[in-house]
Design an enzyme around this catalytic site. Structure first.
Site, PDB file in Angstrom:
ATOM      1  N   GLY A 218     -25.649   6.213 -63.847  1.00 32.53           N
ATOM      2  CA  GLY A 218     -24.685   5.546 -63.225  1.00 32.53           C
ATOM      3  C   GLY A 218     -23.306   5.912 -63.769  1.00 32.53           C
ATOM      4  N   GLY A 219     -22.371   5.326 -63.536  1.00 35.74           N
ATOM      5  CA  GLY A 219     -20.995   5.499 -64.240  1.00 35.74           C
ATOM      6  C   GLY A 219     -20.820   4.841 -65.483  1.00 35.74           C
TER       7      GLY A 219
ATOM      8  N   ASP B 254     -46.372  11.150 -55.664  1.00 37.35           N
ATOM      9  CA  ASP B 254     -47.514  10.507 -54.905  1.00 37.35           C
ATOM     10  C   ASP B 254     -47.187   9.188 -54.055  1.00 37.35           C
ATOM     11  OD1 ASP B 254     -49.518  12.482 -54.975  1.00 37.35           O
ATOM     12  OD2 ASP B 254     -50.295  11.871 -56.647  1.00 37.35           O
TER      13      ASP B 254
ATOM     14  N   GLN C 285     -54.118   9.782 -53.874  1.00 39.28           N
ATOM     15  CA  GLN C 285     -53.069   8.734 -54.106  1.00 39.28           C
ATOM     16  C   GLN C 285     -51.763   8.708 -53.106  1.00 39.28           C
ATOM     17  OE1 GLN C 285     -49.740   7.352 -57.570  1.00 39.28           O
ATOM     18  NE2 GLN C 285     -51.431   8.908 -58.188  1.00 39.28           N
TER      19      GLN C 285
ATOM     20  N   GLU D 275     -49.205  15.472 -57.764  1.00 39.67           N
ATOM     21  CA  GLU D 275     -47.985  14.651 -58.386  1.00 39.67           C
ATOM     22  C   GLU D 275     -46.940  15.389 -59.036  1.00 39.67           C
ATOM     23  OE1 GLU D 275     -47.194  11.145 -58.318  1.00 39.67           O
ATOM     24  OE2 GLU D 275     -45.414  12.227 -59.275  1.00 39.67           O
TER      25      GLU D 275
END
Ligand code: CAO
Length: 415
Positions: free
Chosen positions: A246-247, A167, A16, A138
């Protein structure tokens, strides 16, 4: 004309990671010549077979727009053909186990001798260091690159993700390196070696977790749910369930029908700038002015209570109704879409992100088209090649072999 028109790629990849890279380069217009072992081919041709006698979807979905040449590169005649291919091509890409190319007699030094302008791209599991000799797949990369330790819920084991970041993610990284090397060659006239290690690629995609590792040394990660739940932090970035990275705090919440539909959920982000809109939508207008809820800082220890209230509302709507109501109010939400829904989505068909391809052995099937769209280099997805489908064509038109020469190569068993 296509962006990479005229670029010849010697594609020695399999499974892959490497094929993802060369498929992308083929979509951008390069002539990708996939070299496969005679009679065997890329192992994925016969993995997870769903149509008897036909190439698997695993293979077809990773090898569009390529040509297939069979070649036993361990035979004398095969080595000769490979040498000519190396002389002829701009880029060579491989993702063999460490050392396999050297054992075949094609070290980087030898390849450069044959063609100083060639760029050689490799995917390996690890970069130089204690694990460089390891074969890697993977999930090993997801584990070794920091993804698994930071995915899942706090009270559960590490989890691998459905996205093939080890991959396909590394294949994308490699493609970027190869294009940069092609650009540099315009100035330097020389090729170079481009290495994409799967561990490095996964870690690059997990950089916000390394960010949090360092923030942890200065105190608890207040946007993580466990902060509000009073669960102490350990020494390493913890698993954070569906908390947003995130914040702005976010969670996956149930929607109408969740009892019977595994994917009746929405992602919901309590974006600070639209807190007032959120309060109005969920029927808690009093939270707009209440100092206990009005600021992001005040809300952090109460995320469980807040998301429970939001979920009371999302459970009265389908995931698409949540989207229809929240989007005009700039509240970031996203339905959890199943593969079935994605495969049937007309807008993805219209843009070529999902395409239907016809294949002589298996008939029509769906695949993911090129995820980047170039206005001057449109992509037409062409079915993957059958094993050795283009052997004679490549020997004649790319390498200039005559009919009798091709015949003699065939008789040697090299193709
Ligand atoms: N003619 C003759 N021999 C060929 C050939 C050809 N056209 N193509 C490949 N071979 C040979 C190789 O030279 C190698 O021989 P040796 O073992 O004698 O050196 C042999 O086939 C097997 O190659 P391999 O070791 O790469 O394949 P594998 O199935 O044993 O391992 C994988 C597969 C993916 C674990 C390994 O290639 C690897 O670690 N690659 C780098 C990391 C990577 O890309 N992993 C992701 C793969 S996708 O999940």
């Amino acid at each position: 004309m296509k962006a990479l028109e005229g670029v010849k790629i010697l594609d020695f990849t399999h499974v892959q990671s490497g094929p993802t890279c060369t498929q992308l380069l083929a979509w951008l217009g390069a002539d990708v010549i996939k070299v496969e072992r005679p009679g065997v081919g890329d192992a994925t041709r016969k993995q997870l077979v769903d149509v008897d006698g036909a190439d698997s979807l695993y293979f077809t979905m990773l090898n569009h727009n390529k040509r297939s040449l069979t070649l036993n590169t361990k035979s004398e005649a095969g080595k000769e053909v490979l040498e000519r291919l190396i002389r002829e091509c701009d880029v060579m890409v491989e993702n063999f186990a460490p050392g396999a190319l050297d054992r075949m007699g094609f070290s980087w030094e030898r390849i450069q001798e044959l063609n100083p302008r060639i760029i050689m791209g490799s995917v390996k599991g690890f970069g130089p260091g204690p694990y460089e000799e390891c074969k890697v797949y993977e999930n090993v990369a997801q584990c070794a690159g920091g993804s698994a330790s930071t995915t899942g819920f706090l009270d559960g084991p590490p989890l691998v993700t459905g996205a093939q970041i080890g991959d396909s993610g590394t294949g994308l990284h490699l493609a970027l390196g190869l294009l940069a090397a092609l650009y540099q060659r315009e100035q330097s006239g020389r090729g170079q070696r481009v290495l994409a290690a799967m561990q490095d690629g996964v870690l690059n995609l997990c950089r916000v977790k390394l960010r949090d590792q360092q923030r942890l040394q200065r105190g608890p990660l207040t946007e993580y749910s466990q902060f509000g739940e009073g669960v102490a932090f350990g020494e390493a970035t913890p698993r954070a369930g569906n908390d947003s990275g995130g914040g702005q705090p976010g969670r996956i919440l149930k929607c109408k029908g969740w009892e019977d539909d595994d994917n009746a959920y929405t992602y919901f982000i309590t974006q600070a700038a639209v807190w007032g809109n959120i309060c109005d939508v969920i029927g808690k207008p009093q939270w707009k002015e209440d100092p206990g809820y009005a600021t992001p800082g005040a809300r952090l220890p109460k995320l469980n209570e807040i998301f429970a209230a939001i979920e009371d509302w999302t459970m009265t709507k389908t995931k698409f109704e949540v989207m229809d109501i929240c989007n005009p109010l700039d509240i970031p939400v996203g339905p959890i879409l199943s593969m079935k829904e994605l495969s049937e989505e007309p807008s993805l068909r219209a843009t070529g992100t999902i395409v239907e391809v016809d294949h002589p052995e298996r008939g029509r099937y769906l695949t993911v088209g090129c995820p980047v769209k170039l206005s001057d280099s449109p992509v037409e997805v062409v079915r993957s090649p059958l094993l050795g489908e283009h052997t004679d064509e490549i020997l004649a038109s790319v390498l200039g072999y005559s009919e009798p020469e091709i015949q003699s190569i065939r008789e040697s068993g090299a193709v």
